[in-house]
Enzyme design. Structure first.
Site, PDB file in Angstrom:
ATOM      1  N   LEU A 163      44.998  32.257  38.877  1.00  0.00           N
ATOM      2  CA  LEU A 163      44.622  30.850  38.729  1.00  0.00           C
ATOM      3  C   LEU A 163      44.095  30.527  37.345  1.00  0.00           C
ATOM      4  O   LEU A 163      44.180  29.396  36.882  1.00  0.00           O
ATOM      5  CB  LEU A 163      43.560  30.478  39.773  1.00  0.00           C
ATOM      6  N   GLY A 211      40.402  34.415  31.161  1.00  0.00           N
ATOM      7  CA  GLY A 211      39.543  34.268  29.997  1.00  0.00           C
ATOM      8  C   GLY A 211      39.295  35.610  29.358  1.00  0.00           C
ATOM      9  O   GLY A 211      39.807  36.655  29.812  1.00  0.00           O
ATOM     10  N   GLY A 212      38.512  35.611  28.292  1.00  0.00           N
ATOM     11  CA  GLY A 212      38.284  36.827  27.529  1.00  0.00           C
ATOM     12  C   GLY A 212      37.601  37.925  28.304  1.00  0.00           C
ATOM     13  O   GLY A 212      37.708  39.099  27.970  1.00  0.00           O
ATOM     14  N   PHE A 213      36.865  37.581  29.374  1.00  0.00           N
ATOM     15  CA  PHE A 213      36.109  38.587  30.094  1.00  0.00           C
ATOM     16  C   PHE A 213      36.456  38.643  31.577  1.00  0.00           C
ATOM     17  O   PHE A 213      35.796  39.323  32.345  1.00  0.00           O
ATOM     18  CB  PHE A 213      34.612  38.342  29.929  1.00  0.00           C
ATOM     19  N   GLY A 214      37.464  37.928  32.002  1.00  0.00           N
ATOM     20  CA  GLY A 214      37.805  38.006  33.401  1.00  0.00           C
ATOM     21  C   GLY A 214      38.924  37.068  33.794  1.00  0.00           C
ATOM     22  O   GLY A 214      39.390  36.249  33.006  1.00  0.00           O
ATOM     23  N   THR A 224      40.757  34.857  37.376  1.00  0.00           N
ATOM     24  CA  THR A 224      40.542  34.282  38.696  1.00  0.00           C
ATOM     25  C   THR A 224      41.881  34.249  39.427  1.00  0.00           C
ATOM     26  O   THR A 224      42.899  33.833  38.857  1.00  0.00           O
ATOM     27  CB  THR A 224      39.960  32.867  38.592  1.00  0.00           C
ATOM     28  N   LYS A 240      37.410  36.548  41.873  1.00  0.00           N
ATOM     29  CA  LYS A 240      37.061  36.491  40.455  1.00  0.00           C
ATOM     30  C   LYS A 240      36.826  37.914  39.956  1.00  0.00           C
ATOM     31  O   LYS A 240      36.000  38.650  40.491  1.00  0.00           O
ATOM     32  CB  LYS A 240      35.810  35.623  40.248  1.00  0.00           C
ATOM     33  N   ASP A 256      27.237  23.901  34.138  1.00  0.00           N
ATOM     34  CA  ASP A 256      28.604  23.543  33.734  1.00  0.00           C
ATOM     35  C   ASP A 256      29.169  22.441  34.619  1.00  0.00           C
ATOM     36  O   ASP A 256      30.287  22.542  35.125  1.00  0.00           O
ATOM     37  CB  ASP A 256      29.507  24.775  33.768  1.00  0.00           C
TER      38      ASP A 256
END
Length: 658
Positions: free
Chosen positions: A18, A21-24, A26, A43, A141
């Site tokens: 889905l 990103g740079g660290f994970g 989804t 995640k 966020d």
């Protein structure tokens, strides 16, 4: 990295990715152990494999998971956490899948919603957020993409609690240096204090308010102009709304967090009070998807050594960029798993003369400073012998809580002058050794949590610049003047931490003495000069005594002048050590790496040179652009060492040898 078809823990079958990103990443997955194989969201977090980093992330990950379990049980409008586990040094969260569309399908660029629709929308969001805030958790966020309209019942669901404040996430940059992620959020929705790494419950209120303004104006938050005088959002001319809703929204998005509703609970009450004046329409149905511009999340920054931001020439900068100084409470931050929507989540001896004219003296014992001389430096000499010191006289004042002067004293201090050439000199004032209480007491108004715990510090004697380093002094040593507000007697600004250190090194080479930046303890000891009040003037300050933004006074003091620029050094009264402008004018770099509390801090006056991010350095004193509260003796802020702002300068110390 899991692939479609892979099964995690013999239970969660990956369907598709889905987001990444740079660290994970989804994923959409199925729980094949349950009847009907319901969908879920997995995640996947991928920290650096260093064992020390893994241990810290493991602890933070477990802590965050407990928060997510609790939140999901408190409201059906917060996704439930089904499981969390670790496999081969990588971490997984399994959460409830929300079938629906996010609010970016309702709040479309260029389209305006009615006042009634927006009022209803605000109430829906704040009702969920109030549940979160009652547990003292900050989402950090809030934006349309993290608010889902559930297809089943039309209710809004608040997702991506990876940014909860209860934990900080350990990240690793491309050079392998560890750092804590302290600023998670999205451009336009993130207020200044959150970008400065000090989010409040009212930071979420700001984001909801910006979302409401976005819906009313059809403009994305970063498209809305800001007032150059106070950084407030200008939007009323772009929406036709009643005064009461406008007032509520303006309070929600006030630049200064203390002027907002303190949490979603109070904001919700304000919005509900409008309902009797409007005919509220039913819940907004889910529209069909349509092309839209999606507001980007904060990108993962490149290594700080590559960034050399310079604050723009006045008017002051508005808080819409990440790698720039913020105009009031400032910090440069790193970003964690946000790319994947996952942020795990002072008796002091001195010469003095009273109003009656009586002079008292006490011998001063000067001991070696705690910080060693820089390496690869020539042999250093004592700044000066005691019999070569000169004496100067000055006046100090004390004010009451309203800022009125209640006492004036004539005092003396000793100093030596360093000849920099071409008629330029540098006056260094003798600061006696002594013990003081560092930090602010719990009852001090507008204090921050990082000013604790208070602790006793013994500071060896040293010499400190009578003024912040001026532009003519900087020019004499460095051959350049980077300042925005030009003037020989004004403090130099737009200098990074490394620029300031280089100045000290060159001055040391030129003179044979040891010059350096002060430790944070030395700075606060020298600033307080024997006082324990919020300011060395007393309980408050006024623009007659300090150069700061007089629109935002402290305590019972009245509003006053806002000069919008630096001033010449030494035009305001000094403190009892004979140091000028320790409050206001410009922030002053210290040696120390920033730490968010005084736990484990040195008690010998030395600098604290390690922390979660060694590129984040500490500054003291407040500036021309700051509120009065930021000029308190105990106030602390942090910037990345590369930052160069028109509110950032420095003051130096010389090591005092026997």
């Amino acid at each position: 990295m899991p692939q479609p078809g892979d099964i995690l823990r013999s239970r969660y079958k990956i369907i598709k990715i889905l987001g990444s990103g740079g660290f994970g990443d989804t994923y959409l997955a199925q729980d094949i152990d349950l009847p009907g194989k319901p969908k879920c969201v997995v995640k996947h977090l991928k920290p650096n494999p260093d064992p020390k980093v893994l241990e810290i992330v493991r602890r933070l990950f477990d802590s965050e998971a407990q928060v997510l379990y609790r939140l999901g049980n408190d409201s059906d409008q917060i996704p439930r956490l089904f499981a969390h586990f670790e496999e081969q040094g990588e971490f997984y969260l399994v959460q409830e899948f929300i079938d629906g569309q996010d609010l970016s399908h309702e709040i479309v660029p260029g389209e305006k919603l009615t006042e009634i629709a927006v009022t209803k929308l605000l109430q829906e969001i704040l009702e969920i957020l109030a549940v979160v805030h009652k547990q003292n958790i900050i989402h950090r966020d809030i934006k349309p993409q993290n608010l889902m309209r559930r297809r089943q019942d039309g209710k809004i669901v608040l997702i991506d609690f990876g940014a909860v404040k209860e934990v900080e996430v350990m990240t690793v940059n491309t050079q392998g240096q560890t750092s804590f992620s302290v600023a998670i959020g999205s451009l336009g929705y993130m207020p200044s204090e959150q970008a400065a790494g000090r989010p409040k419950l009212s930071s979420d209120v700001y984001a909801v308010g910006m979302l409401g303004i976005q819906a009313l104006t059809g403009l994305q938050p970063n498209e809305l102009p800001k007032d150059p005088n106070d950084d407030e959002v200008i939007w009323r001319n772009r929406a036709n709304v009643t005064e009461k809703l406008a007032d509520a929204l303006n309070k929600m998005v006030s630049y200064y967090f203390r002027d907002r509703y303190p949490s979603a609970v109070e904001a919700l009450a304000a919005i509900k009070s409008l309902q009797g004046q409007q005919q509220v329409q039913p819940t907004i149905p889910i529209p069909q998807p349509q092309p839209r511009q999606v507001i980007p999340t904060i990108p993962i920054p490149q290594p700080r050594q590559q960034v050399q931001p310079t604050i723009p020439i006045s008017p002051p900068p508005t808080p819409t960029k990440i790698i720039t100084p913020w105009s009031r409470r400032k910090v440069i931050q790193t970003v964690g798993f946000a790319g994947a929507g996952l942020g795990l989540a002072i008796v002091i001896p001195r010469l003095s003369q009273s109003d009656s004219g009586e002079i008292s003296t006490t011998d001063i014992t000067v001991t070696p400073a705690a910080t060693p001389a820089p390496t690869n430096s020539p042999r250093r000499s004592s700044p000066t012998s005691s019999n070569s010191l000169q004496t100067f006289q000055f006046e100090t004042v004390t004010v009451n809580s309203q800022g009125s002067i209640t006492n004036r004293r004539n005092e003396e201090a000793r100093y030596f002058a360093e000849d920099l050439g071409n008629g330029v000199s540098l006056e260094m004032v003798q600061i006696p050794e002594g013990t003081f209480t560092m930090g602010s007491p719990a009852g001090e108004a507008q204090r921050e949590s990082d000013e604790s715990p208070q602790h006793e510090v013994r500071v060896p004697g040293f010499f400190m610049g009578k003024y912040a380093v001026t532009q003519e002094q900087y020019q004499a040593i460095m051959g350049t003047n980077p300042s925005n507000f030009k003037g020989e007697k004004r403090p130099v600004e737009q200098v990074s931490w490394d620029n300031a250190v280089e100045f000290c090194e060159k001055l040391s080479q030129k003179t044979g003495k040891t010059y350096r930046l002060p430790s944070e303890a030395e700075w606060e000891y020298a600033c307080r000069a024997g006082t324990t009040t919020p300011f060395y003037f007393g309980e408050t300050i006024t623009p007659d005594l300090v150069n700061y933004d007089g629109n935002f006074p402290y305590g019972s003091a009245p509003k006053g002048e806002y000069r919008k620029a630096t001033t010449n050094v030494g035009i305001f009264p000094s403190n009892s050590f004979g140091l000028y402008d320790m409050c206001g004018n410009i922030w002053e770099w210290c040696q120390d790496v920033y730490n968010n509390s005084y736990q484990g801090a040195p008690i010998d006056g030395s600098a604290r040179l390690t922390g979660s991010d060694n590129n984040t350095k500490l500054l003291r004193g407040g500036s021309w652009i700051n509120y009065a509260r930021d000029c308190r003796s105990a106030d602390r802020v942090r910037y990345a060492r590369a930052v160069r702002g028109s509110d950032v300068g420095f003051r130096i110390v010389a090591v005092a040898l026997a």
